[in-house]
Design an enzyme around this catalytic site. Structure first.
Site, PDB file in Angstrom:
ATOM      1  N   LEU A 125       2.102  -6.112 -11.457  1.00 22.20           N
ATOM      2  CA  LEU A 125       2.516  -5.078 -12.400  1.00 22.20           C
ATOM      3  C   LEU A 125       3.995  -4.741 -12.287  1.00 22.20           C
ATOM      4  CD1 LEU A 125      -0.528  -2.641 -12.138  1.00 22.20           C
ATOM      5  CD2 LEU A 125      -0.034  -4.276 -13.967  1.00 22.20           C
ATOM      6  N   GLU A 168      14.095  -3.406  -2.782  1.00 20.47           N
ATOM      7  CA  GLU A 168      14.933  -3.664  -3.954  1.00 20.47           C
ATOM      8  C   GLU A 168      14.295  -4.650  -4.926  1.00 20.47           C
ATOM      9  OE1 GLU A 168      19.467  -3.061  -3.045  1.00 20.47           O
ATOM     10  OE2 GLU A 168      18.738  -4.787  -1.899  1.00 20.47           O
ATOM     11  N   PRO A 210      11.466 -13.543  -0.194  1.00 18.54           N
ATOM     12  CA  PRO A 210      10.279 -13.778   0.643  1.00 18.54           C
ATOM     13  C   PRO A 210       9.532 -12.475   0.930  1.00 18.54           C
ATOM     14  CG  PRO A 210      12.178 -14.962   1.515  1.00 18.54           C
ATOM     15  CD  PRO A 210      12.695 -14.041   0.454  1.00 18.54           C
ATOM     16  N   ASN A 227       1.516  -7.834  -6.100  1.00 20.07           N
ATOM     17  CA  ASN A 227       1.549  -6.916  -7.239  1.00 20.07           C
ATOM     18  C   ASN A 227       2.165  -7.566  -8.476  1.00 20.07           C
ATOM     19  OD1 ASN A 227       1.688  -4.759  -8.993  1.00 20.07           O
ATOM     20  ND2 ASN A 227       2.634  -3.370  -7.533  1.00 20.07           N
ATOM     21  N   GLU A 229       0.822  -1.211   0.000  1.00 20.82           N
ATOM     22  CA  GLU A 229       0.000   0.000   0.000  1.00 20.82           C
ATOM     23  C   GLU A 229       0.859   1.265   0.000  1.00 20.82           C
ATOM     24  OE1 GLU A 229      -2.272  -3.429   1.436  1.00 20.82           O
ATOM     25  OE2 GLU A 229      -0.347  -2.578   2.025  1.00 20.82           O
TER      26      GLU A 229
END
Length: 435
Positions: A345, A319, A276, A343, A69
């Protein structure tokens, strides 16, 4: 106090239940602290006990629960800092990893604390300390006491990049009468998709409160230097086939090991980049790989992989995007375990072919759009994921086509930021008059 007697009753029952559960919050912090030490710190903020901390009146408050978020909020926060440098910004999170991401992105340029638990006393102290002139809440953080407290104080609340899966909607059934009343005090809900918009209305929002604006994740920019980093990483590890297992959870670790073992039968030089989702799983990933008999390097210890390493564990935060760029194929976790996905994207934006498992309820709209565009391969289980990664490693042309489709989709999906700003900016306090 609210005039609606039903609301008064619901709020009283909800608050009483939370106060009865107060000891559980301390137990939860201790339990999480043994897994991630940062949970032992800053308990005062969890209960909105600020001591001698000076107040920050008149700020604009952005709440982003954790790393994902915060990353989604980054384009919005950056745009606010650029267009309204006069504003004082407060960014709250709930997790230590979210907190660390806030400091990495903005340092001391924004104020930051943990959001307190949703107890009436804590929310009152929080709002008294910071007195926000607007509340910008990311995605699905619907805390009734906080929403009611903002409404009662006349603080305009926006739920931005709002998403509500069918599963989450079902999860709100018990609290639906309370949450519905809390939602009606929100100024605007900026939904990611038409399906999200409809579900917020079903939860209790009025149709005129809800606007579909798209997903802010499309507006996240690829950090500078990613291509340069990827080229250097590939050179150091010997220019060999590489795949990444990213944002994996505890229930997926054995599957990652099994997939890598199977793939190395076909490509003995194959390198696994393993990132992870949570820091407390870094050590577990290292141990899983070592127990499999592989040579393991880590970002913290060796910084780079070399030609002899079979596994490189990314045991740092912030990273991930550049390691996506260093891989030929990306598997995005939280999708073999029933987590709901992460995510998709980010790897698409840097031109890496994307594979995922079947559990994608938190990213259903993005997954559908990527699959329709030919930018995503969804495996039904771990065996199917292994087959998908193998097929893509074997077929550079197919990888390139998926990568191009993903980058095109990301570029075409931009625009949610501009639409979100158009909703939010008129509600913010006017800039100071120039002398």
């Amino acid at each position: 106090m609210p005039k609606d007697p039903i609301e008064r009753l619901l709020r009283a029952v909800y608050s009483a239940a939370l106060y009865l559960l107060l000891p559980v919050t301390a137990y939860h912090l201790v339990w999480r602290g043994f897994r991630q030490h940062a949970y032992f710190q800053r308990w005062d903020e969890r209960y909105a006990l600020y001591g001698e901390r000076p107040p920050l009146p008149g700020c604009v408050w952005v709440h982003a629960v954790s790393v994902g978020e915060v990353n989604a909020a980054a384009p919005l926060v950056n745009a606010l800092r650029q267009q309204r440098p006069d504003l004082r910004l407060l960014v709250t999170t709930i997790t230590p990893t979210g907190s660390e991401r806030v400091r990495t992105l903005w340092g001391e340029a924004v104020e930051h604390v943990y959001l307190p638990y949703d107890l009436p006393g804590a929310t009152d102290r929080f709002l008294a300390q910071f007195r926000p002139q607007a509340a910008l809440i990311m995605e699905t953080e619907l805390w009734p006491s906080l929403l009611f407290a903002c409404r009662d104080r006349g603080i305009p609340v926006f739920v931005l990049n709002a998403r509500l899966s069918a599963r989450s909607l079902r999860g709100y059934r018990l609290l639906a009468p309370l949450v519905a009343r809390a939602l009606r005090g929100v100024r605007r809900i900026a939904a990611q998709s038409p399906d999200d918009a409809r579900r917020f209305v079903r939860l209790g929002a009025r149709p005129e409160q809800v606007t579909e604006v798209g997903n802010l994740k499309f507006d996240q920019r690829v950090p500078e230097g990613v291509e340069r980093f990827a080229a250097e990483f590939r050179a150091r590890c010997g220019h060999r086939p590489t795949w990444i297992a990213a944002s994996t959870h505890e229930g997926e670790e054995a599957a990652v090991v099994a997939i890598h073992r199977r793939l190395r039968e076909r490509w003995p030089e194959l390198l696994l980049l393993w990132a992870p989702r949570h820091p407390e799983r870094f050590r577990a990933a290292i141990e899983h790989a070592q127990h499999a008999g592989w040579r393991v390097a880590t970002r913290r210890l060796t910084h780079w992989a070399d030609a002899r390493d079979a596994v490189f564990v990314v045991d740092t935060l912030g990273e991930l995007v550049q390691f996506y760029a260093a891989a030929d194929v990306a598997f995005v976790g939280g999708s073999l375990a029933d987590i709901g996905g992460h995510n998709l994207l980010e790897p698409a934006a840097v031109g890496t072919a994307v594979v995922t498992g079947p559990h994608l309820h938190n990213f259903a709209d993005i997954a559908r759009r990527m699959e329709e565009a030919g930018a995503l391969w969804i495996g039904a289980d771990a065996e199917a994921v292994a087959g998908a990664v193998a097929a893509l490693l074997e077929d550079p042309a197919r990888r390139a086509a998926m990568a191009a489709a993903g980058q095109t989709l990301v570029e075409q999906g931009r625009g949610a930021l501009a639409r979100t700003l158009a909703l939010v900016l008129p509600a913010l306090p006017p800039p100071p008059a120039e002398a």
